[in-house]
Design a protein around this motif. Structure first.
Motif, PDB file in Angstrom:
ATOM      1  N   GLY A  32       0.763  -1.154  -0.140  1.00 18.45           N
ATOM      2  CA  GLY A  32      -0.026   0.111   0.068  1.00 18.45           C
ATOM      3  C   GLY A  32       0.961   1.274   0.088  1.00 18.45           C
ATOM      4  N   GLY A  33       2.070   1.253   0.815  1.00 22.22           N
ATOM      5  CA  GLY A  33       2.923   2.447   0.816  1.00 22.22           C
ATOM      6  C   GLY A  33       3.539   2.505  -0.604  1.00 22.22           C
ATOM      7  N   GLN A  34       3.968   1.628  -1.177  1.00 28.42           N
ATOM      8  CA  GLN A  34       4.488   1.677  -2.455  1.00 28.42           C
ATOM      9  C   GLN A  34       3.653   2.048  -3.553  1.00 28.42           C
ATOM     10  OE1 GLN A  34       5.866  -2.434  -2.713  1.00 28.42           O
ATOM     11  NE2 GLN A  34       8.135  -1.465  -2.783  1.00 28.42           N
ATOM     12  N   GLN A  35       2.251   1.645  -3.437  1.00 30.62           N
ATOM     13  CA  GLN A  35       1.280   2.097  -4.324  1.00 30.62           C
ATOM     14  C   GLN A  35       1.030   3.703  -4.299  1.00 30.62           C
ATOM     15  OE1 GLN A  35      -2.285  -0.200  -3.425  1.00 30.62           O
ATOM     16  NE2 GLN A  35      -1.218  -2.176  -4.339  1.00 30.62           N
ATOM     17  N   GLN A  36       1.109   4.206  -3.044  1.00 27.65           N
ATOM     18  CA  GLN A  36       0.642   5.613  -2.790  1.00 27.65           C
ATOM     19  C   GLN A  36       1.892   6.492  -3.243  1.00 27.65           C
ATOM     20  OE1 GLN A  36      -1.548   7.632  -3.076  1.00 27.65           O
ATOM     21  NE2 GLN A  36      -2.556   7.659  -1.095  1.00 27.65           N
ATOM     22  N   ARG A  37       3.254   6.055  -3.196  1.00 29.80           N
ATOM     23  CA  ARG A  37       4.433   6.478  -3.657  1.00 29.80           C
ATOM     24  C   ARG A  37       4.047   6.624  -5.244  1.00 29.80           C
ATOM     25  NH1 ARG A  37       8.996   6.994  -0.050  1.00 29.80           N
ATOM     26  NH2 ARG A  37       8.559   6.030   1.858  1.00 29.80           N
TER      27      ARG A  37
END
Length: 265
Positions: free
Chosen positions: A144-149
């Motif tokens: 999820g964090g990578q997707q938001q980046r």
């Protein structure tokens, strides 16, 4: 950078969602827009981006009246305002690779050729702290964090002057939230865009924003420097948000680098 002057907006002839809102965001500044669900925050964001026409008032970005633009002028101006949404997975097509997703706005606006666009994607991935090899993956292969980046990288692809973040960390694990917020601070400092950060969580913007505007029932009930709003809230609604959001409720795991303004916690 952003000037919202006495904007009123709604749906149909009866429902008024935003009423007489005045708001400013300067270049290189993060302004937190805080309020409960249904108070009009997202409708105001749609008005600012030009997706929803207000009943009254004006919205100017870099001195240009957003709702007076038409045709090519409107298309060109849309490059200046970009959004980051709550759930990054829902904004990324599962059929596209990350590289294709980030390059898409460059293709739509006919910026560069395939080689220069590919180089720009690598630059953006590096900018948000991701290895360029991530570009070959698909959204479902990322956290999820990578997707938001990735979503932030795509929003920055056109070099906007204003970034609107609508609950961008709500869908993320608490342990990841501080990292994404720190990234936004770093990018703001490096690229000097203005940022309107929309959230229901006053605890988040207390650690992130230079100024805070508190919204209730479609109106801005209080706004000012972060230190003033946190330490000396004047409106009962702000006081209630502070009691729930900071003293009894959610706190981030991790350290957020302080915003430009300072306050005592």
């Amino acid at each position: 950078m952003l000037e919202v002057d006495r904007v009123t907006a709604g749906y149909g002839d009866i429902l008024t969602v935003v009423e007489d809102v005045t708001l400013r965001v300067a270049a290189g500044e993060i302004v937190g827009l805080v309020g409960d669900s249904g108070c009009g925050k997202t409708t105001l964001a749609r008005v600012i981006t030009g997706l929803h026409r207000p009943r009254g008032g004006t919205v100017r970005v870099a001195g240009v009246d957003v709702h007076a633009l038409r045709g090519r002028a409107l298309r060109a101006h849309r490059r200046q305002v970009q959004m980051v949404f709550q759930d990054p997975f829902l904004t990324l097509s599962p059929r596209q690779t990350i590289r294709q997703a980030i390059a898409e706005p460059l293709q739509i606006h006919r910026i560069g050729d395939s080689r220069s666009r590919s180089a720009r994607v690598d630059e953006l991935l590096d900018l948000v702290g991701l290895d360029p090899t991530v570009g070959d993956r698909r959204p479902g292969q990322l956290s999820g964090g990578q997707q938001q980046r990735v979503a932030i990288a795509r929003a920055l692809a056109l070099g906007p002057q204003l970034l609107i973040c609508d609950e961008p960390v709500t869908a993320l694990d608490v342990s990841v939230q501080a990292k994404v917020l720190n990234l936004l601070c770093d990018l703001r400092d490096r690229l000097e865009f203005g940022c309107l950060f929309i959230t229901h969580d006053l605890a988040v913007v207390a650690q992130l924003a230079d100024r805070i505007a508190v919204m209730s029932g479609g109106r801005i009930v209080e706004q000012g420097p972060t230190g003033q709003i946190i330490n000396q809230p004047a409106h009962p609604y702000t006081q209630a948000l502070l009691a729930v959001g900071i003293h009894d409720g959610h706190r981030l795991t991790g350290t957020i680098r302080p915003a430009h303004s300072t306050y005592s916690s």
